[in-house]
Design an enzyme around this catalytic site. Structure first.
Site, mmCIF file in Angstrom:
data_model
loop_
_atom_site.group_PDB
_atom_site.id
_atom_site.type_symbol
_atom_site.label_atom_id
_atom_site.label_comp_id
_atom_site.label_asym_id
_atom_site.label_seq_id
_atom_site.Cartn_x
_atom_site.Cartn_y
_atom_site.Cartn_z
ATOM 1 N N SER A 142 -2.793 23.708 53.967
ATOM 2 C CA SER A 142 -2.188 24.232 52.738
ATOM 3 C C SER A 142 -0.687 24.013 52.777
ATOM 4 O O SER A 142 -0.095 23.925 53.869
ATOM 5 C CB SER A 142 -2.468 25.740 52.634
ATOM 6 O OG SER A 142 -1.663 26.335 51.630
ATOM 7 N N TYR A 154 -2.139 33.653 56.861
ATOM 8 C CA TYR A 154 -2.656 32.411 56.249
ATOM 9 C C TYR A 154 -1.816 31.198 56.669
ATOM 10 O O TYR A 154 -2.359 30.135 56.978
ATOM 11 C CB TYR A 154 -2.643 32.607 54.736
ATOM 12 C CG TYR A 154 -3.255 31.512 53.914
ATOM 13 C CD1 TYR A 154 -4.647 31.369 53.808
ATOM 14 C CD2 TYR A 154 -2.462 30.627 53.178
ATOM 15 C CE1 TYR A 154 -5.203 30.385 53.012
ATOM 16 C CE2 TYR A 154 -3.012 29.638 52.380
ATOM 17 C CZ TYR A 154 -4.387 29.522 52.301
ATOM 18 O OH TYR A 154 -4.946 28.548 51.511
ATOM 19 N N LYS A 158 -3.152 27.973 58.615
ATOM 20 C CA LYS A 158 -3.090 26.637 58.007
ATOM 21 C C LYS A 158 -2.226 25.678 58.820
ATOM 22 O O LYS A 158 -2.481 24.468 58.843
ATOM 23 C CB LYS A 158 -2.603 26.737 56.559
ATOM 24 C CG LYS A 158 -3.598 27.419 55.615
ATOM 25 C CD LYS A 158 -4.992 26.848 55.731
ATOM 26 C CE LYS A 158 -5.875 27.141 54.531
ATOM 27 N NZ LYS A 158 -7.257 26.643 54.718
HETATM 28 N N1 LIG Z 1 -6.547 27.186 45.671
HETATM 29 C C1 LIG Z 1 -5.427 26.789 46.243
HETATM 30 O O1 LIG Z 1 -4.351 26.767 45.612
HETATM 31 C C2 LIG Z 1 -5.413 26.352 47.672
HETATM 32 C C3 LIG Z 1 -4.215 25.839 48.182
HETATM 33 C C4 LIG Z 1 -4.162 25.418 49.503
HETATM 34 C C5 LIG Z 1 -5.288 25.498 50.305
HETATM 35 N N2 LIG Z 1 -6.437 25.998 49.794
HETATM 36 C C6 LIG Z 1 -7.591 26.062 50.712
HETATM 37 O O2 LIG Z 1 -8.678 25.363 50.167
HETATM 38 C C7 LIG Z 1 -9.904 25.975 50.574
HETATM 39 C C8 LIG Z 1 -10.743 26.313 49.350
HETATM 40 O O3 LIG Z 1 -10.005 27.194 48.522
HETATM 41 P P1 LIG Z 1 -10.455 27.619 47.043
HETATM 42 O O4 LIG Z 1 -9.200 27.791 46.275
HETATM 43 O O5 LIG Z 1 -11.529 26.726 46.549
HETATM 44 O O6 LIG Z 1 -11.007 29.100 47.375
HETATM 45 P P2 LIG Z 1 -12.185 29.969 46.745
HETATM 46 O O7 LIG Z 1 -11.873 31.369 47.109
HETATM 47 O O8 LIG Z 1 -12.415 29.631 45.312
HETATM 48 O O9 LIG Z 1 -13.461 29.447 47.565
HETATM 49 C C9 LIG Z 1 -13.576 29.679 48.947
HETATM 50 C C10 LIG Z 1 -15.051 29.725 49.297
HETATM 51 O O10 LIG Z 1 -15.147 29.959 50.720
HETATM 52 C C11 LIG Z 1 -16.203 30.880 50.929
HETATM 53 N N3 LIG Z 1 -16.040 31.572 52.204
HETATM 54 C C12 LIG Z 1 -15.110 32.528 52.520
HETATM 55 N N4 LIG Z 1 -15.307 32.968 53.777
HETATM 56 C C13 LIG Z 1 -16.366 32.287 54.262
HETATM 57 C C14 LIG Z 1 -17.046 32.313 55.513
HETATM 58 N N5 LIG Z 1 -16.665 33.134 56.501
HETATM 59 N N6 LIG Z 1 -18.106 31.491 55.682
HETATM 60 C C15 LIG Z 1 -18.510 30.653 54.688
HETATM 61 N N7 LIG Z 1 -17.899 30.592 53.493
HETATM 62 C C16 LIG Z 1 -16.840 31.399 53.273
HETATM 63 C C17 LIG Z 1 -16.101 31.838 49.745
HETATM 64 O O11 LIG Z 1 -17.303 32.579 49.581
HETATM 65 C C18 LIG Z 1 -15.801 30.882 48.606
HETATM 66 O O12 LIG Z 1 -16.967 30.404 47.981
HETATM 67 C C19 LIG Z 1 -9.512 27.184 51.415
HETATM 68 O O13 LIG Z 1 -9.518 26.847 52.778
HETATM 69 C C20 LIG Z 1 -8.099 27.466 50.949
HETATM 70 O O14 LIG Z 1 -7.366 28.164 51.915
HETATM 71 C C21 LIG Z 1 -6.529 26.426 48.504
#
Ligand SMILES: NC(=O)c1ccc[n+]([C@@H]2O[C@H](COP(=O)([O-])OP(=O)(O)OC[C@H]3O[C@@H](n4cnc5c(N)ncnc54)[C@H](O)[C@@H]3O)[C@@H](O)[C@H]2O)c1
Length: 253
Positions: A142, A154, A158
């Site tokens: 991230s 976080y 990351k």
């Molecule tokens: N959305 C953003 O702006 C952003 C930015 C940088 C990084 N990310 C990273 O991208 C990835 C996806 O993010 P997103 O925005 O789609 O999030 P989101 O919250 O929409 O989806 C995350 C999914 O992970 C699942 N999850 C959580 N804990 C879990 C576990 N212990 N075992 C299995 N599944 C689990 C949740 O149930 C959910 O369906 C994450 O790693 C997040 O940190 C997101």
């Protein structure tokens, strides 16, 4: 692998958001996809989307931070789809708070899902990649890896994933396995919507404010990240390893 055999991809946290878009994209690239999330039933939408488009996918319920559940999930994937050789460690959670208010459990939860989860999944899947002489690991980092107020847990996780990725690349390269990290900026998902809720802003206003600070003047969509992951997991990307790609609508580093 014969040219007609499908590679098996595992995407964690794929019930929604970036993981769901990635699962759909990898299926469109011809992969058979294991859609992992905490609740198997919640994976149904993603699986249905893939099968409706003529692809192959199964839903697998597992908590990636639980060793026994990870082992069982990978065993099921091997039995039902075949040996996985593509892994996207995407499952993630937020427990934001300023350091002085951050509980030990908020720290542990975030480190356990992102870091322990990616470690356990990679450890369980790598033997199949070694056997196949081919593997692609993509870890979700991230822009917060560079530091972000309210995200000591976080950002540590990351940034940790970047070190993890580079070490995987060094250790596993000789087996035909690459490891790379994709580091998204602001992507419109339930995760960023929850942050908007927490700071008391409407999601549209929150996205507008974020977009104004991004060079391309828009926030990212899950498909923007799926596109980068498709590149790293592609057959042609075998000489790209140990890299961190910021996908954030502008430079960050
Ligand atoms: N959305 C953003 O702006 C952003 C930015 C940088 C990084 N990310 C990273 O991208 C990835 C996806 O993010 P997103 O925005 O789609 O999030 P989101 O919250 O929409 O989806 C995350 C999914 O992970 C699942 N999850 C959580 N804990 C879990 C576990 N212990 N075992 C299995 N599944 C689990 C949740 O149930 C959910 O369906 C994450 O790693 C997040 O940190 C997101």
């Amino acid at each position: 692998m014969s040219t007609t055999e499908q590679r098996v991809a595992v995407v964690t946290g794929a019930a929604r958001g970036i993981g769901a878009a990635t699962a759909v994209r990898l299926a469109a690239e011809g992969r058979a996809v294991a859609v992992i999330d905490l609740d198997e039933a919640a994976c149904k939408d993603t699986v249905d989307k893939i099968t409706a488009a003529g692809g192959k996918a199964i839903a697998v319920g597992a908590d990636v931070s639980d060793e026994a559940q990870v082992e069982a999930a990978v065993a099921r994937i091997v039995a039902e789809l075949g040996a996985p050789t593509i892994l996207v460690n995407n499952a993630g959670v937020l427990r934001d708070n300023l350091l002085f208010k951050m509980s030990v459990s908020d720290w542990d939860t975030v480190l356990n899902v992102h870091l322990r989860g990616s470690f356990l999944m990679t450890k369980a899947v790598q033997k199949h990649m070694v056997d196949a002489g081919f593997g692609r690991v993509v870890n979700l980092s991230s822009s917060s890896a560079l530091g972000n107020r309210g995200q000591a847990n976080y950002s540590a996780a990351k940034a940790g994933l970047q070190g993890f990725t580079k070490t995987l690349a060094i250790e596993l390269g000789k087996f035909g396995i690459t490891a790379n990290a994709v580091a998204p900026g602001f992507i419109a998902t339930e995760m960023t919507k929850a942050t908007a809720d927490r700071v008391g802003m409407g999601f549209d206003d929150f996205k507008k404010a974020a977009a104004s600070a991004i060079p391309v003047q828009r926030v990212g969509e899950p498909e923007d990240i799926a596109n980068a992951i498709a590149f790293f997991t592609g057959e042609a990307a075998g000489f790209v390893s140990g890299q961190v790609l910021y996908v954030a609508g502008g430079p960050l580093d």
